[in-house]
Motif scaffolding. Structure first.
Motif, PDB file in Angstrom:
ATOM      1  N   ARG A  16       6.192  -3.854  -9.237  1.00 47.52           N
ATOM      2  CA  ARG A  16       5.021  -4.699  -9.449  1.00 47.52           C
ATOM      3  C   ARG A  16       4.405  -4.474 -10.836  1.00 47.52           C
ATOM      4  O   ARG A  16       3.197  -4.464 -11.003  1.00 47.52           O
ATOM      5  N   TYR A  85      -8.525   2.250  -7.613  1.00 48.06           N
ATOM      6  CA  TYR A  85      -7.293   2.020  -6.858  1.00 48.06           C
ATOM      7  C   TYR A  85      -7.656   1.494  -5.478  1.00 48.06           C
ATOM      8  O   TYR A  85      -8.638   1.927  -4.880  1.00 48.06           O
ATOM      9  N   SER A  88      -4.691  -1.724  -0.566  1.00 47.89           N
ATOM     10  CA  SER A  88      -3.794  -2.877  -0.481  1.00 47.89           C
ATOM     11  C   SER A  88      -2.693  -2.793  -1.537  1.00 47.89           C
ATOM     12  O   SER A  88      -1.553  -3.235  -1.303  1.00 47.89           O
ATOM     13  N   ASP A  89      -2.992  -2.207  -2.693  1.00 48.06           N
ATOM     14  CA  ASP A  89      -1.961  -2.055  -3.721  1.00 48.06           C
ATOM     15  C   ASP A  89      -0.921  -1.007  -3.318  1.00 48.06           C
ATOM     16  O   ASP A  89       0.274  -1.175  -3.586  1.00 48.06           O
ATOM     17  N   ASP A  93       2.982  -1.774  -3.024  1.00 50.67           N
ATOM     18  CA  ASP A  93       3.964  -0.937  -3.720  1.00 50.67           C
ATOM     19  C   ASP A  93       5.030  -0.434  -2.753  1.00 50.67           C
ATOM     20  O   ASP A  93       6.230  -0.437  -3.065  1.00 50.67           O
TER      21      ASP A  93
END
Length: 306
Positions: A16, A85, A88-89, A93
């Protein structure tokens, strides 16, 4: 210093648009599903070395084992600076990493602490992607009330400003020995040999000669979103894989949250998981994979092979 029994390969992939550093053990290819190990908050993928060394040859010699550094930890630092941060990221990932590693095939997933929480979330979001799941001390957070939202968003904005002003930061240390001493203060059960080994992977010497923790200070900024128990329970209920929850003998949630959340409440939440086993590791604290790696390795291996 601790001597590795299983040497790891290291590589970096782009996920990403960000680098993802991986430690890998075992054969490059295998007909068996990959085993993915997720570390906790302010930790690194190398933290799993002691457990990997304790696996039998039947597991470590025949399966691909992968331990990523989450974004903003270890050697998975974003290409440009970020100021916060989001969970959801991490989830996205992990999804991208598993797709690259195994396509649509099911894998085995193990997570510790924050990694355990993310493993539980992911198994609810992508149930077909997980064959078996092991959660080590991944308890979730205390319940919140929507009325707390205005104050939480204000706290988040205030902490972003403090981060920009340098008021939120991570400590640095004079030497690797000082880093090892810091690790042993946090976990008194951690032996000096393991602490010295971890220090080399948990921190790195900078141009200023000091040892800096391999983590982004932005991780210390509070989450903008409240923890919503109803969402967590819906995710638990959507998990179709068998789940093993491994806990230390201490009530970690009660220690951290001063009675606002306890192990008993965590167990009540786990009743929403369809296929659940639990195990308790004696003479171990929250970092039970450091305190009793052989016991933890045996529990994982027996569960994966059941």
């Amino acid at each position: 210093m601790y001597r590795e029994r299983q040497s790891a390969q290291t590589l970096t992939r782009s996920l990403r648009g960000n680098p993802c550093h991986l430690r890998c053990w075992g054969p490059d290819t295998s007909p068996l599903p990959p085993l993915v190990l997720l570390h906790g908050w302010m930790d690194v993928g190398a933290s799993w070395q002691f457990v990997v060394d304790a696996f039998s040859e039947a597991l470590s010699g025949q399966r691909r084992i992968i331990a990523p550094d989450w974004r903003g930890f270890g050697l998975s630092m974003p290409a440009s600076a970020v100021d916060c941060y989001h969970f959801s990221d991490y989830l996205a990932d992990l999804d991208a990493l598993l797709h690259e590693l195994a396509g649509e095939a099911a894998i085995d997933l193990v997570g510790h602490s924050m990694g355990g929480n993310l493993a539980m979330m992911y198994a609810g979001v992508r149930p077909a992607r997980i064959r078996r799941l092991v959660n080590l001390e991944g308890f979730g957070l205390p319940a919140t009330d929507p009325a707390e939202a205005p104050a939480r968003y204000a706290q988040w904005l205030d902490e972003l400003q403090r981060l920009r002003q340098g008021e939120i930061h991570l400590k640095s240390y004079d030497s690797a020995d000082k880093v090892a001493a810091r690790l042993m203060r946090t976990n008194p059960r951690l032996g000096a040999d393991k602490a010295a080994w971890l220090a080399q992977h948990w921190a790195r010497q900078g141009a200023d000669g000091r040892w800096h923790v391999l983590g982004d200070a932005a991780h210390k900024v509070v989450s903008a979103q409240l923890y919503r128990v109803d969402e967590a329970l819906a995710l638990y209920a959507a998990i179709t894989a068998p789940v093993l929850c491994i806990e230390s003998e201490q009530d970690s949630p009660a220690l951290w949250f001063k009675g606002r959340f306890t192990l008993r409440e965590h167990h009540q939440r786990l009743t929403h998981v369809r296929q659940l086993q639990t195990a308790t590791v004696q003479d171990a604290g929250h970092m039970l994979h450091h305190d009793q790696p052989a016991v933890v390795a045996r529990l994982i291996e027996d569960f994966l092979g059941a």
